[in-house]
Design a protein around this motif. Structure first.
Motif, PDB file in Angstrom:
ATOM      1  N   GLU A 168      -5.998  -8.242  -4.872  1.00 22.18           N
ATOM      2  CA  GLU A 168      -5.227  -7.606  -5.943  1.00 22.18           C
ATOM      3  C   GLU A 168      -4.731  -6.264  -5.413  1.00 22.18           C
ATOM      4  OE1 GLU A 168      -6.789  -7.559  -9.900  1.00 22.18           O
ATOM      5  OE2 GLU A 168      -7.995  -9.334  -9.551  1.00 22.18           O
ATOM      6  N   LEU A 169      -3.523  -6.265  -4.870  1.00 19.77           N
ATOM      7  CA  LEU A 169      -3.036  -5.108  -4.129  1.00 19.77           C
ATOM      8  C   LEU A 169      -2.918  -3.849  -4.987  1.00 19.77           C
ATOM      9  CD1 LEU A 169      -0.860  -4.666  -1.247  1.00 19.77           C
ATOM     10  CD2 LEU A 169       0.172  -3.758  -3.320  1.00 19.77           C
ATOM     11  N   ALA A 170      -2.416  -3.977  -6.201  1.00 19.52           N
ATOM     12  CA  ALA A 170      -2.260  -2.793  -7.050  1.00 19.52           C
ATOM     13  C   ALA A 170      -3.616  -2.154  -7.325  1.00 19.52           C
ATOM     14  CB  ALA A 170      -1.568  -3.164  -8.354  1.00 19.52           C
ATOM     15  N   ARG A 171      -4.624  -2.982  -7.596  1.00 20.57           N
ATOM     16  CA  ARG A 171      -5.969  -2.451  -7.847  1.00 20.57           C
ATOM     17  C   ARG A 171      -6.540  -1.816  -6.576  1.00 20.57           C
ATOM     18  NH1 ARG A 171     -10.521  -6.096 -10.719  1.00 20.57           N
ATOM     19  NH2 ARG A 171      -9.003  -5.842 -12.392  1.00 20.57           N
ATOM     20  N   GLN A 172      -6.338  -2.465  -5.434  1.00 23.81           N
ATOM     21  CA  GLN A 172      -6.837  -1.917  -4.171  1.00 23.81           C
ATOM     22  C   GLN A 172      -6.161  -0.586  -3.858  1.00 23.81           C
ATOM     23  OE1 GLN A 172      -5.938  -3.708  -0.071  1.00 23.81           O
ATOM     24  NE2 GLN A 172      -8.002  -4.497  -0.496  1.00 23.81           N
ATOM     25  N   SER A 173      -4.861  -0.509  -4.096  1.00 22.90           N
ATOM     26  CA  SER A 173      -4.144   0.753  -3.885  1.00 22.90           C
ATOM     27  C   SER A 173      -4.645   1.817  -4.855  1.00 22.90           C
ATOM     28  CB  SER A 173      -2.639   0.538  -4.067  1.00 22.90           C
ATOM     29  OG  SER A 173      -2.146  -0.415  -3.153  1.00 22.90           O
ATOM     30  N   GLY A 174      -4.950   1.410  -6.093  1.00 24.43           N
ATOM     31  CA  GLY A 174      -5.514   2.343  -7.055  1.00 24.43           C
ATOM     32  C   GLY A 174      -6.870   2.868  -6.606  1.00 24.43           C
ATOM     33  N   ASP A 175      -7.665   2.001  -5.992  1.00 22.80           N
ATOM     34  CA  ASP A 175      -8.956   2.442  -5.450  1.00 22.80           C
ATOM     35  C   ASP A 175      -8.749   3.494  -4.365  1.00 22.80           C
ATOM     36  OD1 ASP A 175     -10.388   0.748  -7.103  1.00 22.80           O
ATOM     37  OD2 ASP A 175     -10.582  -0.848  -5.612  1.00 22.80           O
ATOM     38  N   VAL A 213     -12.084   0.860   1.855  1.00 25.15           N
ATOM     39  CA  VAL A 213     -11.507   0.177   0.698  1.00 25.15           C
ATOM     40  C   VAL A 213     -10.927  -1.149   1.185  1.00 25.15           C
ATOM     41  CG1 VAL A 213      -9.807   0.258  -1.165  1.00 25.15           C
ATOM     42  CG2 VAL A 213     -10.930   2.376  -0.404  1.00 25.15           C
ATOM     43  N   GLY A 214     -11.403  -2.258   0.639  1.00 23.07           N
ATOM     44  CA  GLY A 214     -10.874  -3.547   1.083  1.00 23.07           C
ATOM     45  C   GLY A 214     -11.803  -4.683   0.727  1.00 23.07           C
ATOM     46  N   SER A 215     -11.652  -5.763   1.457  1.00 23.24           N
ATOM     47  CA  SER A 215     -12.410  -6.982   1.168  1.00 23.24           C
ATOM     48  C   SER A 215     -13.816  -6.931   1.753  1.00 23.24           C
ATOM     49  CB  SER A 215     -11.688  -8.193   1.779  1.00 23.24           C
ATOM     50  OG  SER A 215     -10.395  -8.344   1.239  1.00 23.24           O
ATOM     51  N   ASP A 216     -14.726  -7.559   1.049  1.00 20.74           N
ATOM     52  CA  ASP A 216     -16.006  -7.943   1.628  1.00 20.74           C
ATOM     53  C   ASP A 216     -15.718  -9.270   2.324  1.00 20.74           C
ATOM     54  OD1 ASP A 216     -18.465  -9.051   2.222  1.00 20.74           O
ATOM     55  OD2 ASP A 216     -19.344  -8.681   0.254  1.00 20.74           O
ATOM     56  N   TRP A 217     -15.439  -9.212   3.617  1.00 22.14           N
ATOM     57  CA  TRP A 217     -14.913 -10.388   4.326  1.00 22.14           C
ATOM     58  C   TRP A 217     -15.923 -11.523   4.420  1.00 22.14           C
ATOM     59  CZ3 TRP A 217      -9.968 -11.227   5.094  1.00 22.14           C
ATOM     60  CH2 TRP A 217      -9.102 -10.133   5.045  1.00 22.14           C
ATOM     61  N   ASP A 218     -17.191 -11.189   4.438  1.00 19.46           N
ATOM     62  CA  ASP A 218     -18.217 -12.229   4.419  1.00 19.46           C
ATOM     63  C   ASP A 218     -18.130 -13.014   3.116  1.00 19.46           C
ATOM     64  OD1 ASP A 218     -20.940 -13.400   3.817  1.00 19.46           O
ATOM     65  OD2 ASP A 218     -21.371 -12.630   5.812  1.00 19.46           O
ATOM     66  N   ARG A 219     -18.076 -12.295   2.012  1.00 16.59           N
ATOM     67  CA  ARG A 219     -17.957 -12.944   0.701  1.00 16.59           C
ATOM     68  C   ARG A 219     -16.636 -13.709   0.598  1.00 16.59           C
ATOM     69  NH1 ARG A 219     -19.405 -16.208  -2.877  1.00 16.59           N
ATOM     70  NH2 ARG A 219     -18.559 -15.876  -4.957  1.00 16.59           N
ATOM     71  N   LEU A 220     -15.569 -13.131   1.143  1.00 15.17           N
ATOM     72  CA  LEU A 220     -14.271 -13.805   1.114  1.00 15.17           C
ATOM     73  C   LEU A 220     -14.341 -15.142   1.858  1.00 15.17           C
ATOM     74  CD1 LEU A 220     -10.822 -12.140   1.559  1.00 15.17           C
ATOM     75  CD2 LEU A 220     -11.324 -14.254   2.765  1.00 15.17           C
ATOM     76  N   GLY A 221     -15.005 -15.142   3.022  1.00 17.55           N
ATOM     77  CA  GLY A 221     -15.174 -16.385   3.764  1.00 17.55           C
ATOM     78  C   GLY A 221     -15.953 -17.426   2.963  1.00 17.55           C
ATOM     79  N   GLN A 222     -16.953 -16.963   2.229  1.00 21.81           N
ATOM     80  CA  GLN A 222     -17.707 -17.878   1.384  1.00 21.81           C
ATOM     81  C   GLN A 222     -16.808 -18.506   0.309  1.00 21.81           C
ATOM     82  OE1 GLN A 222     -21.597 -16.348   0.005  1.00 21.81           O
ATOM     83  NE2 GLN A 222     -21.393 -14.736   1.546  1.00 21.81           N
ATOM     84  N   LEU A 223     -15.948 -17.700  -0.274  1.00 23.48           N
ATOM     85  CA  LEU A 223     -15.017 -18.213  -1.288  1.00 23.48           C
ATOM     86  C   LEU A 223     -14.074 -19.254  -0.682  1.00 23.48           C
ATOM     87  CD1 LEU A 223     -14.108 -14.864  -3.095  1.00 23.48           C
ATOM     88  CD2 LEU A 223     -15.463 -16.735  -4.045  1.00 23.48           C
ATOM     89  N   TRP A 230       0.834  -1.208   0.000  1.00 19.70           N
ATOM     90  CA  TRP A 230       0.000   0.000   0.000  1.00 19.70           C
ATOM     91  C   TRP A 230       0.867   1.256   0.000  1.00 19.70           C
ATOM     92  CZ3 TRP A 230      -2.927  -2.115   4.824  1.00 19.70           C
ATOM     93  CH2 TRP A 230      -3.898  -3.038   4.431  1.00 19.70           C
ATOM     94  N   ALA A 231       1.860   1.277   0.892  1.00 21.89           N
ATOM     95  CA  ALA A 231       2.712   2.453   1.031  1.00 21.89           C
ATOM     96  C   ALA A 231       3.432   2.772  -0.280  1.00 21.89           C
ATOM     97  CB  ALA A 231       3.719   2.248   2.166  1.00 21.89           C
ATOM     98  N   HIS A 232       3.891   1.737  -0.967  1.00 27.05           N
ATOM     99  CA  HIS A 232       4.605   1.954  -2.233  1.00 27.05           C
ATOM    100  C   HIS A 232       3.709   2.662  -3.245  1.00 27.05           C
ATOM    101  CE1 HIS A 232       7.191   1.045  -5.719  1.00 27.05           C
ATOM    102  NE2 HIS A 232       6.049   0.805  -6.344  1.00 27.05           N
ATOM    103  N   TYR A 233       2.515   2.127  -3.462  1.00 23.32           N
ATOM    104  CA  TYR A 233       1.638   2.694  -4.491  1.00 23.32           C
ATOM    105  C   TYR A 233       1.061   4.044  -4.077  1.00 23.32           C
ATOM    106  CZ  TYR A 233       1.874  -1.680  -7.110  1.00 23.32           C
ATOM    107  OH  TYR A 233       2.311  -2.754  -7.841  1.00 23.32           O
ATOM    108  N   LEU A 234       0.764   4.214  -2.810  1.00 26.01           N
ATOM    109  CA  LEU A 234       0.249   5.503  -2.339  1.00 26.01           C
ATOM    110  C   LEU A 234       1.303   6.594  -2.458  1.00 26.01           C
ATOM    111  CD1 LEU A 234      -1.688   4.237   0.803  1.00 26.01           C
ATOM    112  CD2 LEU A 234      -2.733   5.359  -1.172  1.00 26.01           C
TER     113      LEU A 234
END
Length: 341
Positions: free
Chosen positions: A282-289, A141-151, A58-62
């Motif tokens: 996807e860290l680059a995309r999350q940092s972009g968000d 900005v981050g995961s939908d942790w409920d959905r992540l648990g389902q995955l 995160w720090a790198h892209y920010l």
């Protein structure tokens, strides 16, 4: 007829002249407005700690983006200590160089709520990253942790196969962190639809690899026929994988976890069979968000505390069969890029 031909020729000549004439666009108002809104603004990241891959990514892209538009980017390192994080936030919002945007990786649902409210009252936008909290931040900005648990649960069931014992073990994080609580809820939603699968153990690791190894060892001693284990974070799933190896159950217990998608932490371990599946960010995309919402808020003119936006990172359960050259990001490559500047 001659007159008509003459008139048509004249009209054609006029049209050609019109199209050939140069056009002059008015100055684009975007770049100066963008520069005026962003230049000199301060952005601060307060993660759980700076010593792990997600925070460093995160720090790198920010930093790269904020400095490119003329702002200042800085970090504070609580090093996993909640009180140190609280002090860092307190110091930041009371400073003469108060950040315009504060990005916080919350340790649990409630610890920083009063401080985040104080930050917004002082005019600082608050963005929560990765971990939700019981606080109306300007953006999450981050995961939908409920959905992540389902995955994760779906991957574990698939990894168990048709002729398995149907026993699943969970290595949770803790009972305070939102990512652990919501992840568990998502897992159980899926398992409730598959009543033939049973959770036979669900200890906490407190996000520690050694603890994960110990509790997984006990789990396997009591249930040597477990077909899959879901460990709630790759940072401690290395402990669970060691316990599986110690029990000589490699290839028999399908280990599922979640992580930041860093090459050494996730893709390499999928490749060598340590993990059966990883739900990767996807860290680059999350940092972009994060960068996009920062730029929006600073240009919006709206007061801090009046926006409540959720940007969830697209995720999927990745197995060895799914790996591609760009499946993971490489922390060493980012560090080398930074060092070269």
């Amino acid at each position: 007829m001659k007159l008509i031909r003459t008139l048509m020729a004249a009209a054609t000549a006029l049209a050609v002249t019109a199209f050939a004439a140069p056009t002059f666009a008015a100055d684009d108002p975007g770049p100066p407005a963008y520069a005026q809104a962003l230049k000199g603004k301060r952005v601060m990241l307060v993660p759980l700690a700076m010593g792990f891959d997600l925070a460093q990514g995160w720090a790198h892209y920010l930093k790269k983006e904020v400095e490119a538009w003329g702002g200042t980017f800085e970090t504070r390192d609580p090093n996993w200590v909640v009180d140190a994080g609280a002090q860092a936030i307190t110091d930041a919002i009371s400073s003469d160089t108060r950040p315009d945007v504060l990005i916080i990786h919350a340790p649990d649902l409630n610890s920083y709520s009063k401080l985040m409210k104080k930050a917004q009252a002082a005019g600082t936008y608050v963005i929560l990253v990765d971990n939700p909290a019981n606080f109306p931040a300007d953006a999450f900005v981050g995961s939908d942790w409920d959905r992540l648990g389902q995955l994760e649960a779906e991957a574990a069931i698939k990894g168990c196969g048709e002729n398995s014992s149907k026993k699943i073990g969970l290595v949770q994080g803790d009972q305070a962190n939102s990512s652990s609580l919501y992840q568990y809820a998502g897992i159980m939603k899926v398992l409730d639809k598959h009543p033939d699968f049973k959770v036979v153990a669900k200890p906490d690791s407190n996000w520690d690899a050694t603890t994960s190894r110990n509790v997984t060892t006990t789990m396997l001693q009591q249930n040597p026929d477990i077909c899959s284990i879901i460990d709630f974070w790759d940072g401690d799933a290395t402990g669970a994988s060691a316990a599986i190896r110690d029990a000589k159950l490699d290839g028999k217990v399908f280990l599922v976890t979640t992580g930041g998608g860093e090459k050494a932490a996730d893709c390499d371990k999928l490749q060598d069979g340590t993990y059966g599946a990883v739900v990767m960010t996807e860290l680059a995309r999350q940092s972009g968000d994060m960068n996009a919402i920062i730029k929006f808020l600073l240009q919006s003119g709206q007061p801090a505390g009046t926006s409540h936006t959720y940007i969830y990172t697209l995720e999927k359960a990745t197995t060895k069969a799914d790996l591609k050259p760009d499946s993971c990001w490489d922390l060493k490559a980012l560090q080398a890029e930074a060092a070269a500047k």
